[in-house]
Design a protein around this motif. Sequence first.
Motif, mmCIF file in Angstrom:
data_model
loop_
_atom_site.group_PDB
_atom_site.id
_atom_site.type_symbol
_atom_site.label_atom_id
_atom_site.label_comp_id
_atom_site.label_asym_id
_atom_site.label_seq_id
_atom_site.Cartn_x
_atom_site.Cartn_y
_atom_site.Cartn_z
ATOM 1 N N GLY A 96 -3.325 -2.942 0.826
ATOM 2 C CA GLY A 96 -3.288 -1.533 0.454
ATOM 3 C C GLY A 96 -2.132 -0.812 1.118
ATOM 4 O O GLY A 96 -1.483 0.038 0.506
ATOM 5 N N PHE B 259 -6.214 6.132 -2.191
ATOM 6 C CA PHE B 259 -7.073 5.679 -3.288
ATOM 7 C C PHE B 259 -6.317 4.739 -4.221
ATOM 8 O O PHE B 259 -6.784 3.644 -4.533
ATOM 9 C CB PHE B 259 -7.605 6.890 -4.060
ATOM 10 C CG PHE B 259 -8.385 6.526 -5.296
ATOM 11 C CD1 PHE B 259 -9.688 6.062 -5.191
ATOM 12 C CD2 PHE B 259 -7.815 6.635 -6.553
ATOM 13 C CE1 PHE B 259 -10.412 5.718 -6.327
ATOM 14 C CE2 PHE B 259 -8.525 6.300 -7.694
ATOM 15 C CZ PHE B 259 -9.834 5.841 -7.580
ATOM 16 N N PHE B 260 -5.146 5.174 -4.667
ATOM 17 C CA PHE B 260 -4.358 4.353 -5.584
ATOM 18 C C PHE B 260 -3.936 3.035 -4.930
ATOM 19 O O PHE B 260 -3.918 1.987 -5.583
ATOM 20 C CB PHE B 260 -3.120 5.118 -6.045
ATOM 21 C CG PHE B 260 -3.415 6.283 -6.943
ATOM 22 C CD1 PHE B 260 -4.361 6.181 -7.941
ATOM 23 C CD2 PHE B 260 -2.749 7.492 -6.780
ATOM 24 C CE1 PHE B 260 -4.654 7.251 -8.780
ATOM 25 C CE2 PHE B 260 -3.024 8.569 -7.600
ATOM 26 C CZ PHE B 260 -3.984 8.456 -8.603
ATOM 27 N N ILE C 141 -6.882 0.614 -4.845
ATOM 28 C CA ILE C 141 -7.152 0.104 -6.198
ATOM 29 C C ILE C 141 -6.157 -1.002 -6.549
ATOM 30 O O ILE C 141 -6.535 -2.061 -7.067
ATOM 31 C CB ILE C 141 -7.071 1.244 -7.241
ATOM 32 C CG1 ILE C 141 -8.221 2.232 -7.048
ATOM 33 C CG2 ILE C 141 -7.096 0.679 -8.661
ATOM 34 C CD1 ILE C 141 -9.597 1.629 -7.217
ATOM 35 N N VAL C 142 -4.877 -0.767 -6.272
ATOM 36 C CA VAL C 142 -3.858 -1.783 -6.533
ATOM 37 C C VAL C 142 -4.112 -3.024 -5.690
ATOM 38 O O VAL C 142 -3.978 -4.158 -6.163
ATOM 39 C CB VAL C 142 -2.445 -1.220 -6.255
ATOM 40 C CG1 VAL C 142 -1.402 -2.334 -6.286
ATOM 41 C CG2 VAL C 142 -2.093 -0.153 -7.273
ATOM 42 N N SER C 143 -4.485 -2.818 -4.428
ATOM 43 C CA SER C 143 -4.780 -3.938 -3.536
ATOM 44 C C SER C 143 -5.923 -4.785 -4.082
ATOM 45 O O SER C 143 -5.824 -6.023 -4.148
ATOM 46 C CB SER C 143 -5.134 -3.414 -2.140
ATOM 47 O OG SER C 143 -5.587 -4.448 -1.292
ATOM 48 N N LEU C 144 -7.012 -4.143 -4.481
ATOM 49 C CA LEU C 144 -8.164 -4.871 -5.017
ATOM 50 C C LEU C 144 -7.798 -5.612 -6.298
ATOM 51 O O LEU C 144 -8.229 -6.760 -6.502
ATOM 52 C CB LEU C 144 -9.311 -3.898 -5.280
ATOM 53 C CG LEU C 144 -9.981 -3.283 -4.043
ATOM 54 C CD1 LEU C 144 -10.957 -2.187 -4.446
ATOM 55 C CD2 LEU C 144 -10.699 -4.356 -3.233
ATOM 56 N N ALA C 145 -7.011 -4.961 -7.155
ATOM 57 C CA ALA C 145 -6.616 -5.594 -8.412
ATOM 58 C C ALA C 145 -5.734 -6.817 -8.165
ATOM 59 O O ALA C 145 -5.941 -7.887 -8.761
ATOM 60 C CB ALA C 145 -5.882 -4.574 -9.288
#
Length: 213
Positions: A170, A188-189, A192-196
């Motif tokens: 992240g 937040f963004f 989200i990118v990290s998880l994806a």
Amino acid sequence: MLHELLHFFGRAICHQLEERSLLVSGEALAVCARDTGIYIGIFSTFIYLHFTKRKQCITIPTVKISFFLLLLLIPLIIDGLGSYSHFFGSNNLRRLLTGISFGLVLPYFIYPLLSKRSLDYESKSVVSSSIDFLVPLLVSVFLGGLFYLGQPSHLILDCFIAFSIIGWFGLLASFLFQFVHSRRFKSFFSIIVSLALLSILSMVHEWILSLTL
């Protein structure tokens, strides 16, 4: 389900070979001993810098300190190359320690890039005293000892590993959102990118393993 989820994220960045992983209550952790050490080191330095330097205008270490820090990367490189080339053997304690040495260094060069820049203040080196290195080192050694001794449970240790992996990716992803001024939205963004990204890497890893079986 929690066990599978934690190992899912671990699979994104690790081969997860049981013989090269620390065992806790008979269960292999989500990543190997070397990666465990790397993320212990990353976590220790990042947390220290975040709580002590986040409001300061900082820059990467000086040339002299950078040279010293970069030397700490060498043990893992030697151990990894020697082990994978079968030139000499290794063990999980050595993998853990060289991983800590490697991971400890990385935030010193990445975190300052996220520091606020101001024309009113002169930037200071992220390592301004020996304390800035010794505290993360001691935290890393303490956490490494807990992991090696298998304390506490493997689920708690795996949660720590997964949290550190997601947080580190992240942090790297946050460079994509420099135009976002709200820290809350940027975080937040980035997560989200990290998880994806980690999910994609884990599924690709699993697919490649299925082809080799």
